[in-house]
Motif scaffolding. Structure first.
Motif, PDB file in Angstrom:
ATOM      1  N   GLU A 168      -2.002  12.860   6.155  1.00  0.00           N
ATOM      2  CA  GLU A 168      -0.740  12.090   6.116  1.00  0.00           C
ATOM      3  C   GLU A 168       0.055  12.519   5.750  1.00  0.00           C
ATOM      4  OE1 GLU A 168      -1.073  11.601   1.834  1.00  0.00           O
ATOM      5  OE2 GLU A 168      -3.047  10.372   1.576  1.00  0.00           O
ATOM      6  N   THR A 169       0.879  13.989   5.851  1.00  0.00           N
ATOM      7  CA  THR A 169       1.468  13.918   6.274  1.00  0.00           C
ATOM      8  C   THR A 169       1.798  14.967   7.961  1.00  0.00           C
ATOM      9  OG1 THR A 169       2.601  14.253   4.219  1.00  0.00           O
ATOM     10  CG2 THR A 169       3.362  16.147   5.524  1.00  0.00           C
ATOM     11  N   LEU A 170       2.624  15.344   8.559  1.00  0.00           N
ATOM     12  CA  LEU A 170       2.609  16.247  10.016  1.00  0.00           C
ATOM     13  C   LEU A 170       4.198  16.882   9.692  1.00  0.00           C
ATOM     14  CD1 LEU A 170       1.050  16.943  12.341  1.00  0.00           C
ATOM     15  CD2 LEU A 170       2.048  14.519  13.342  1.00  0.00           C
ATOM     16  N   PRO A 212      -4.995   6.770  11.260  1.00  0.00           N
ATOM     17  CA  PRO A 212      -5.043   5.519  10.109  1.00  0.00           C
ATOM     18  C   PRO A 212      -4.290   6.010   8.851  1.00  0.00           C
ATOM     19  CG  PRO A 212      -6.785   7.352  11.074  1.00  0.00           C
ATOM     20  CD  PRO A 212      -5.451   7.444  12.004  1.00  0.00           C
ATOM     21  N   ALA A 213      -3.973   6.715   8.963  1.00  0.00           N
ATOM     22  CA  ALA A 213      -3.715   7.624   7.095  1.00  0.00           C
ATOM     23  C   ALA A 213      -2.232   8.367   7.217  1.00  0.00           C
ATOM     24  CB  ALA A 213      -4.560   8.346   6.464  1.00  0.00           C
ATOM     25  N   LEU A 214      -1.209   8.421   8.457  1.00  0.00           N
ATOM     26  CA  LEU A 214      -0.151   8.818   8.614  1.00  0.00           C
ATOM     27  C   LEU A 214       0.879   8.301   6.897  1.00  0.00           C
ATOM     28  CD1 LEU A 214       0.676  11.539   9.919  1.00  0.00           C
ATOM     29  CD2 LEU A 214       1.536  10.243  11.636  1.00  0.00           C
ATOM     30  N   LYS A 215       1.487   9.168   6.961  1.00  0.00           N
ATOM     31  CA  LYS A 215       3.125   8.528   5.982  1.00  0.00           C
ATOM     32  C   LYS A 215       4.262   9.405   6.335  1.00  0.00           C
ATOM     33  CE  LYS A 215      -0.201   7.158   2.094  1.00  0.00           C
ATOM     34  NZ  LYS A 215      -0.376   7.432   0.853  1.00  0.00           N
ATOM     35  N   LYS A 264      -5.395  16.817   5.149  1.00  0.00           N
ATOM     36  CA  LYS A 264      -3.611  15.437   4.509  1.00  0.00           C
ATOM     37  C   LYS A 264      -2.700  15.430   5.153  1.00  0.00           C
ATOM     38  CE  LYS A 264      -5.613  13.345   0.883  1.00  0.00           C
ATOM     39  NZ  LYS A 264      -5.789  13.216  -1.052  1.00  0.00           N
ATOM     40  N   TYR A 265      -2.470  17.225   4.966  1.00  0.00           N
ATOM     41  CA  TYR A 265      -0.977  18.022   5.648  1.00  0.00           C
ATOM     42  C   TYR A 265      -1.610  19.004   6.300  1.00  0.00           C
ATOM     43  CZ  TYR A 265       3.147  20.531   4.591  1.00  0.00           C
ATOM     44  OH  TYR A 265       4.796  20.801   4.663  1.00  0.00           O
ATOM     45  N   LEU A 266      -1.075  18.992   7.903  1.00  0.00           N
ATOM     46  CA  LEU A 266      -1.154  19.267   9.024  1.00  0.00           C
ATOM     47  C   LEU A 266       0.447  19.851   8.857  1.00  0.00           C
ATOM     48  CD1 LEU A 266      -2.567  21.209  11.111  1.00  0.00           C
ATOM     49  CD2 LEU A 266      -2.047  19.144  12.461  1.00  0.00           C
ATOM     50  N   ALA A 267       1.231  21.399   9.091  1.00  0.00           N
ATOM     51  CA  ALA A 267       1.929  22.182   9.517  1.00  0.00           C
ATOM     52  C   ALA A 267       2.028  22.771  10.924  1.00  0.00           C
ATOM     53  CB  ALA A 267       2.830  23.197   9.060  1.00  0.00           C
ATOM     54  N   MET A 268       2.007  22.150  11.727  1.00  0.00           N
ATOM     55  CA  MET A 268       2.579  23.214  13.202  1.00  0.00           C
ATOM     56  C   MET A 268       4.084  23.199  14.226  1.00  0.00           C
ATOM     57  SD  MET A 268       0.257  20.659  15.714  1.00  0.00           S
ATOM     58  CE  MET A 268       0.063  21.689  16.727  1.00  0.00           C
ATOM     59  N   ASP A 291      12.830   4.147  12.418  1.00  0.00           N
ATOM     60  CA  ASP A 291      12.765   2.348  12.908  1.00  0.00           C
ATOM     61  C   ASP A 291      11.352   2.146  14.047  1.00  0.00           C
ATOM     62  OD1 ASP A 291      14.475   2.029  10.962  1.00  0.00           O
ATOM     63  OD2 ASP A 291      15.982   2.557  12.242  1.00  0.00           O
ATOM     64  N   LYS A 292      11.495   3.054  14.816  1.00  0.00           N
ATOM     65  CA  LYS A 292       9.985   3.129  16.168  1.00  0.00           C
ATOM     66  C   LYS A 292       8.408   3.531  15.553  1.00  0.00           C
ATOM     67  CE  LYS A 292      13.211   4.811  19.612  1.00  0.00           C
ATOM     68  NZ  LYS A 292      13.184   5.755  20.477  1.00  0.00           N
ATOM     69  N   PHE A 293       8.185   3.489  14.106  1.00  0.00           N
ATOM     70  CA  PHE A 293       6.967   3.524  14.086  1.00  0.00           C
ATOM     71  C   PHE A 293       7.321   2.845  12.676  1.00  0.00           C
ATOM     72  CE2 PHE A 293       7.603   6.866  16.834  1.00  0.00           C
ATOM     73  CZ  PHE A 293       6.300   7.068  17.858  1.00  0.00           C
ATOM     74  N   PRO A 294       6.302   1.860  12.425  1.00  0.00           N
ATOM     75  CA  PRO A 294       6.279   0.926  11.214  1.00  0.00           C
ATOM     76  C   PRO A 294       5.062   1.737  10.176  1.00  0.00           C
ATOM     77  CG  PRO A 294       4.764  -0.296  13.682  1.00  0.00           C
ATOM     78  CD  PRO A 294       5.563   1.558  14.059  1.00  0.00           C
ATOM     79  N   ASN A 295       4.190   2.505  10.665  1.00  0.00           N
ATOM     80  CA  ASN A 295       3.444   3.217   9.612  1.00  0.00           C
ATOM     81  C   ASN A 295       3.635   4.542   9.400  1.00  0.00           C
ATOM     82  OD1 ASN A 295       3.051   4.101  12.349  1.00  0.00           O
ATOM     83  ND2 ASN A 295       1.558   4.692  12.117  1.00  0.00           N
TER      84      ASN A 295
END
Length: 320
Positions: free
Chosen positions: A256-258, A276-279, A228-232, A300-304
């Motif tokens: 969900e979180t990058l 599919p799940a990125l918030k 769910k969470y990836l820090a890189m 603003d460029k990414f609605p998802n």
């Protein structure tokens, strides 16, 4: 004579019915043995349960652990008469060696050894069967993980950030035996290739892989279906191949979180619209003049998903 025949008849009836004191005792003995065996079996089960509780105590939930006293020195541990009450250990100073008196605290759930200076950890670490968090960030002399860590079935979080002498293949071979492992930091380990065996950590929800030496991730990485969470993020000198990584990352179904601040990126790719799940994407660069405004522009460029510039995060020693 009449009485004689009556006695003969009575004996015949008793024999036919299986009567006699010896037969009664035999039946009673069998019943008693069966009852005693059942009782002994139940008693043994109860004894084992009591033994486990006496050894390791009841596994606490996150809220209960958070309320438990945090022991900050070996002197505190040695001064505690009831070692079963020691749930959290986080020393104020960087430990030069493993605090062996702590092995008596068999209910331990949180072990923080930040800046640990020894080359090894004892195999007796398996004593901590309730351990949910092992924090070893900055243990830059640690050469290998003991195989005993694979016996910690309740281990949920382990941070190996900055443990530069560890071999990534050996690390993963141990951690694959921890069925409840959810949170892992491998940041600042100088491995040049992510092993395909990372996919064996099937329950990973959070992974930190910042400032390593690899360029790409193996295809097996993208099978981490619970991540769910990836820090890189990487330095300019050892830059990851973000183009390929971002393209393949859409295969992660629950991401969900990058977290990618200061990665030297000029922008975010359109393929992220297919995640599919990125918030949320946490991102900013050193050349941004107005981080808040720049983050909003990209958001603003990414609605998802939202783009946020704040890089504050909860330290992993609270991930119990």
């Amino acid at each position: 004579m009449k009485n004689f025949f009556l006695m003969i008849a009575l004996l015949a009836v008793m024999t036919a019915c299986g009567g006699g004191k010896q037969a009664e005792n035999t039946d009673n003995a069998n019943d008693s043995t069966t009852a005693n065996n059942t009782e002994n079996a139940e008693g043994k089960t109860n004894d084992e349960a009591k033994t486990n509780e006496a050894q390791y105590g009841k596994l606490m939930n996150k809220e209960e652990v958070g309320k438990a006293k945090e022991y900050t020195s070996i002197a505190e541990v040695e001064g505690e008469a009831d070692k079963s009450t020691i749930i959290r250990y986080r020393p104020k100073d960087y430990p030069k060696e493993f605090p062996t008196p702590l092995l008596q605290a068999k209910n331990l759930q949180v072990l923080v050894l930040q800046g640990y200076k020894a080359a090894t950890l004892p195999e007796e670490i398996k004593t901590f069967q309730n351990l949910t968090l092992l924090y070893l960030s900055g243990a830059n002399q640690l050469e290998k993980l003991p195989e005993a860590i694979g016996e910690l079935k309740n281990l949920k979080t382990i941070s190996l950030e900055g443990c530069r002498k560890l071999d990534i293949n050996q690390v993963l071979s141990v951690l694959k035996n921890c069925p409840n492992l959810e949170n892992l930091s491998l940041s600042y380990l100088p491995f040049t290739e992510m092993p395909a065996t990372i996919s064996e950590l099937k329950n990973l929800k959070l992974l930190k892989i910042k400032n390593n030496k690899f360029k790409i991730l193996p295809d097996e990485f993208y099978t981490l279906e619970n991540l769910k969470y990836l820090a890189m993020g990487s330095s300019t000198k050892d830059r990851y191949n973000y183009e390929e990584i971002f393209k393949k990352m859409k295969a992660l179904p629950k991401l969900e979180t990058l977290f990618i601040p200061y990665s030297g990126l000029k922008g975010l790719p359109d393929v992220m619209k297919e995640y599919p799940a990125l918030k949320k994407v946490v991102w900013r660069e050193s050349d941004w003049k107005d981080a808040k405004a720049d983050a909003k522009k990209w958001s603003d460029k990414f609605p998802n998903f939202d783009v946020t510039w704040s890089t504050q995060s909860t330290p992993m020693y609270y991930f119990y």
